[in-house]
Each structure stands twice: as C-alpha cells, then as structure tokens.
Design a protein around this motif. Structure first.
Motif, PDB file in Angstrom:
ATOM      1  N   ALA A 163       0.839  -1.202   0.000  1.00 20.31           N
ATOM      2  CA  ALA A 163       0.000   0.000   0.000  1.00 20.31           C
ATOM      3  C   ALA A 163       0.871   1.248   0.000  1.00 20.31           C
ATOM      4  CB  ALA A 163      -0.918   0.001   1.222  1.00 20.31           C
ATOM      5  N   ALA A 165      -2.741  -1.595  -3.093  1.00 20.10           N
ATOM      6  CA  ALA A 165      -3.588  -0.394  -3.062  1.00 20.10           C
ATOM      7  C   ALA A 165      -2.725   0.856  -3.062  1.00 20.10           C
ATOM      8  CB  ALA A 165      -4.479  -0.418  -1.823  1.00 20.10           C
ATOM      9  N   GLY A 166      -3.144   1.856  -3.792  1.00 18.65           N
ATOM     10  CA  GLY A 166      -2.396   3.112  -3.863  1.00 18.65           C
ATOM     11  C   GLY A 166      -2.004   3.395  -5.299  1.00 18.65           C
ATOM     12  N   VAL A 167      -0.696   3.668  -5.523  1.00 12.96           N
ATOM     13  CA  VAL A 167      -0.196   4.005  -6.859  1.00 12.96           C
ATOM     14  C   VAL A 167       1.033   3.156  -7.166  1.00 12.96           C
ATOM     15  CG1 VAL A 167       0.740   5.832  -8.322  1.00 12.96           C
ATOM     16  CG2 VAL A 167      -1.009   6.384  -6.622  1.00 12.96           C
ATOM     17  N   VAL A 178      -6.378  -2.093  -6.231  1.00  5.61           N
ATOM     18  CA  VAL A 178      -7.248  -0.922  -6.116  1.00  5.61           C
ATOM     19  C   VAL A 178      -6.401   0.344  -6.164  1.00  5.61           C
ATOM     20  CG1 VAL A 178      -8.949   0.238  -4.668  1.00  5.61           C
ATOM     21  CG2 VAL A 178      -8.826  -2.250  -4.663  1.00  5.61           C
ATOM     22  N   GLY A 179      -6.794   1.311  -6.960  1.00  6.13           N
ATOM     23  CA  GLY A 179      -6.074   2.574  -7.044  1.00  6.13           C
ATOM     24  C   GLY A 179      -5.669   2.864  -8.475  1.00  6.13           C
ATOM     25  N   ILE A 180      -4.370   3.180  -8.683  1.00  9.76           N
ATOM     26  CA  ILE A 180      -3.872   3.530 -10.021  1.00  9.76           C
ATOM     27  C   ILE A 180      -2.620   2.708 -10.316  1.00  9.76           C
ATOM     28  CG2 ILE A 180      -2.939   5.375 -11.475  1.00  9.76           C
ATOM     29  CD1 ILE A 180      -4.506   7.342  -9.707  1.00  9.76           C
ATOM     30  N   ASN A 192      -1.820  -0.555 -10.198  1.00 10.56           N
ATOM     31  CA  ASN A 192      -1.412  -1.594  -9.258  1.00 10.56           C
ATOM     32  C   ASN A 192      -1.556  -2.978  -9.880  1.00 10.56           C
ATOM     33  OD1 ASN A 192      -0.940   0.140  -6.912  1.00 10.56           O
ATOM     34  ND2 ASN A 192      -3.140   0.487  -7.005  1.00 10.56           N
ATOM     35  N   GLY A 209     -10.339   0.852 -10.161  1.00  8.75           N
ATOM     36  CA  GLY A 209      -9.565   2.081 -10.268  1.00  8.75           C
ATOM     37  C   GLY A 209      -9.131   2.308 -11.701  1.00  8.75           C
ATOM     38  N   ASN A 225      -5.329  -0.976 -13.282  1.00 12.93           N
ATOM     39  CA  ASN A 225      -4.969  -2.024 -12.330  1.00 12.93           C
ATOM     40  C   ASN A 225      -5.089  -3.401 -12.963  1.00 12.93           C
ATOM     41  OD1 ASN A 225      -4.584  -0.284 -10.014  1.00 12.93           O
ATOM     42  ND2 ASN A 225      -6.793   0.009 -10.063  1.00 12.93           N
TER      43      ASN A 225
END
Length: 175
Positions: free
Chosen positions: A45, A82-84, A126-128, A130, A161, A164
């Motif tokens: 994350a 999760a995250g970038v 989840v996110g950008i 990943n 997201g 991903n």
C-alpha cells in the motif's frame, strides 16, 4: 466367563472416567471441540511498494475430539495492492481436514462428529497502476464416517480504479 467379566469391567471404567480438561462431561464420554483459525495477509500500500509472500498451512481439527465432538477449521487469505504503482504477489497452499477420530470413529453405535472447513480467498488491486497476483491451492476434507461434514470455499478477485491488474489462479478440492 473371565473374558466377559474383564470386558464389562473395562467398559465400566472407560465410561466412568473423567473427560479431558475443558470437555463437556456426559457420563464420562468427552464431547470435545477442536477449532483452528488461520489468517494470512499480504499488502502493498502507498506508492511503488512490492509485497511478496509464500505460505503453506495445514489445519487438522478434531484428532481425538470424541465421537460426538466438533472440529472446525477456518482459513482467511488476502492479497492487496492499493495506492499508486504497487505490486503484491502471493502463493498459498492450504489443507483443511476434519477430525480423524472426532467423527471418523468406526464403531457400531458411533454417530460421528460435526466437521466444518471454511476457506476465504481474496485478491484485490485498487487505485492507479497496481498489480495483484495470487496463486492458491486448497484442499478441504471432512472426516470419514462423520454425522455432518461441511466444506465451504469463497474466492474473490477485484480490480478497481485506473490501470490495475488483478490476476488469480485457484485450484480447490473439496471432499
């Protein structure tokens, strides 16, 4: 005559013996309860993190839980990126078995026990940008001769997201 007397005496001693500590007393016959819980998590994350995990788990409930005992195994496995720009990779091998003698007692009047195996597997990106990759091999076996066996498997794979990738390979055997 002696053999019959000795067998009757042995049965009387066994049936009047106290149950193991913590067991419910029912005239000397232990009911028994064996439960196992395993929680395995792998998380990357934040920004540009990598998490890798390899796990092998064995849950064998019961053992000598008693002819009317319960054996339950619960395994929860999760993999999350999760995250970038994070990467989470996980490989899991799991084996869950019901009580050996806690339900598998082969006697003329033994009803057997209650055995349950539950496994939950989730994989999420989840996110950008990943990537979450997961490989799971799971086997669930109830106890032979048990009155009640239940095997439950729940598998989920989520990519939410922008850009991903969630990849999941699952092999499951339930008996």
């Amino acid at each position: 005559m002696r053999r019959t007397t000795l067998i009757a005496a042995a049965v009387a001693v066994l049936c009047s013996a106290p149950a193991f500590a913590g067991d419910l007393m029912t005239g000397g016959i232990p009911l028994g309860n064996a439960s196992n819980l395993g929680v395995i998590s792998n998380t990357a994350a934040g920004i540009q993190n990598k998490a890798q995990q390899q796990v092998m788990g064995v849950q064998a409930g019961g053992g000598l839980a008693g002819p009317f005992g319960t054996a339950s195994n619960l395994g929860n496995v999760s993999n999350l990126a999760a995250g970038v720009g994070n990467t989470a990779k996980q490989q899991v091998f799991g084996l869950q078995t019901g009580g050996g003698m806690g339900g598998g007692v082969k006697a003329p009047f033994a009803l057997g026990g209650f055995n349950s195996n539950a496994g939950t597997v989730s994989n999420s990106a989840v996110g950008i940008g990943n990537t979450a990759q997961q490989q799971v091999k799971a086997m669930q076996f109830g106890a032979p001769g048990a009155l009640f066996n239940q095997n439950l498997g729940n598998v989920s794979n989520l990519s939410a997201g922008v850009g991903n990738k969630a990849q999941q390979q699952v092999t499951g055997i339930q008996k």
